[in-house]
Write an enzyme that holds these catalytic residues in place. Structure first.
Site, short mmCIF file in Angstrom:
data_model
loop_
_atom_site.label_atom_id
_atom_site.label_comp_id
_atom_site.label_asym_id
_atom_site.label_seq_id
_atom_site.Cartn_x
_atom_site.Cartn_y
_atom_site.Cartn_z
N GLY A 1 3.23 7.84 -2.49
CA GLY A 1 3.17 6.94 -1.22
C GLY A 1 3.58 5.44 -1.73
O GLY A 1 3.19 5.23 -2.51
N GLN B 1 6.61 -2.58 1.02
CA GLN B 1 5.49 -3.25 -0.79
C GLN B 1 7.13 -3.75 -1.88
O GLN B 1 6.65 -3.95 -2.91
CB GLN B 1 5.26 -1.38 -1.35
CG GLN B 1 4.12 -1.34 -0.28
CD GLN B 1 3.29 -0.09 -0.86
OE1 GLN B 1 3.78 0.93 -0.45
NE2 GLN B 1 2.44 -0.30 -1.60
N CYS C 1 -4.14 1.69 -4.18
CA CYS C 1 -2.94 0.98 -3.23
C CYS C 1 -2.17 0.79 -3.76
O CYS C 1 -2.93 -0.23 -4.70
CB CYS C 1 -2.59 0.69 -2.10
SG CYS C 1 -1.39 -0.50 -1.50
N LEU C 2 -0.66 1.22 -4.60
CA LEU C 2 0.33 0.63 -5.57
C LEU C 2 0.09 -0.99 -5.45
O LEU C 2 0.29 -2.07 -6.30
CB LEU C 2 1.59 1.06 -5.52
CG LEU C 2 1.79 2.18 -5.61
CD1 LEU C 2 2.68 3.31 -6.10
CD2 LEU C 2 0.60 2.67 -7.32
N HIS D 1 -2.68 5.31 6.26
CA HIS D 1 -1.75 4.83 4.95
C HIS D 1 -0.35 4.35 4.97
O HIS D 1 -0.72 2.79 5.06
CB HIS D 1 -2.46 5.03 4.14
CG HIS D 1 -2.49 3.76 2.30
ND1 HIS D 1 -3.54 3.84 1.70
CD2 HIS D 1 -1.50 3.61 2.59
CE1 HIS D 1 -2.84 2.65 0.78
NE2 HIS D 1 -1.39 2.62 1.02
N GLU D 2 0.36 5.26 4.82
CA GLU D 2 1.69 4.37 5.01
C GLU D 2 2.62 3.57 5.94
O GLU D 2 2.58 2.36 5.67
CB GLU D 2 2.64 5.60 4.14
CG GLU D 2 2.97 5.86 2.76
CD GLU D 2 2.41 5.32 1.73
OE1 GLU D 2 3.13 4.27 1.73
OE2 GLU D 2 1.54 5.18 0.93
N HIS E 1 1.56 0.62 5.71
CA HIS E 1 1.69 -0.83 5.51
C HIS E 1 3.10 -1.04 6.75
O HIS E 1 3.20 -2.87 6.01
CB HIS E 1 2.55 -0.14 4.36
CG HIS E 1 1.95 0.11 2.79
ND1 HIS E 1 1.80 -1.69 2.57
CD2 HIS E 1 1.63 1.28 2.61
CE1 HIS E 1 0.61 -0.68 1.39
NE2 HIS E 1 0.57 0.44 1.21
NI NI Z 1 -0.34 1.49 -0.10
#
Ligand code: NI
Length: 180
Positions: A49, A54, A103-104, A145-146, A149
Site C-alpha cells: 500500500g 508518502q 510502513c514504507l 493503515h492507508e 496516512h
Molecule cells: Ni504506511
C-alpha cells in the site's frame, strides 16, 4: 516507469491532513501520472500500500495491491490493484485486533498495531466510479493503515505495547535472514 522518492517519518507532509480531491482533479492527467508513478514506486519497494502523502502529494488518494500467492506477510487473500480517492471508513466491528505492521515511510521497523477487525470503506476511483466494500482481517488492516496516512497518522503513533515495536532484523532474525 517513474519511481518517486518515499518520504520518511519526520517529514512534515506525512503529518498533514491531506486535502480531499475534487472530481476534476481526480480525473486529471496529472493524477493519472501520479497513480502510475505510485504503482511503480510500490512495486519497486515491494510494498502492498502507498498513500499520496508518502510521495509528497498531500491529497486523499491511496493505492493498495496484494499480490496472489502470499508475500513476506504470509499467505494472504489477493486484492487487485485498487486506487482510492477520498476514502472513508465506517467501523462495523468495534473490537480490535493487534498484528504486526510495517510502513514504507518507516523502513526497517515493525510494530504491533491494534485495528478494527471489520470495516466498511467507501470512496471513488479516479474516474468517479464509487467503491463500497466491506473488509475484515488483514484487508481491513491495510485499508485502515492507508487511510491513516491521509489524515497525518503513521502506525508508530498507534503502537500501544512498545515491547512489540522495533527493528525487523532484531525482532525477526529468522525472517530477515531469508532474502525476499
Ligand atoms: Ni504506511
Amino acid at each position: 516507469m517513474a519511481v518517486r522518492e518515499i518520504l520518511k517519518l519526520g517529514h512534515p507532509v506525512l503529518r498533514r491532513v491531506a486535502r480531499p480531491m475534487t472530481a476534476e482533479e481526480a480525473a486529471s492527467s496529472e493524477t493519472r501520472q501520479l497513480v502510475e508513478d505510485m504503482v511503480d514506486t510500490l512495486h519497486a519497494a515491494g510494498g502492498i500500500g502507498l498513500a499520496a502523502p508518502q510521495v509528497g502529494v498531500s491529497r486523499r488518494l491511496a493505492i493498495i495491491e496484494i499480490a496472489a500467492g502470499g508475500s513476506r506477510y504470509g499467505e494472504l487473500e489477493p486484492m487487485p490493484l485498487t486506487v482510492f480517492v477520498n476514502p472513508e471508513i465506517e467501523v462495523i466491528d468495534e473490537r480490535t485486533q493487534g498484528y504486526w505492521e510495517g510502513c514504507l515511510s518507516v523502513p526497517g521497523l515493525r510494530g504491533v498495531v491494534p485495528r478494527h477487525r471489520r470495516i466498511r470503506y467507501q470512496g471513488f476511483d479516479p474516474l468517479g466510479k464509487p467503491i463500497d466494500r466491506e473488509a475484515e482481517g488483514f484487508h481491513a488492516r491495510v485499508v485502515q493503515h492507508e487511510c491513516d496516512h491521509l489524515f497525518g497518522t503513521l502506525y508508530p503513533m498507534r503502537v500501544r505495547d512498545f515491547s512489540r515495536f522495533g527493528y525487523t532484523d532484531v525482532l525477526f532474525p529468522e525472517l530477515t535472514a531469508r532474502p525476499d
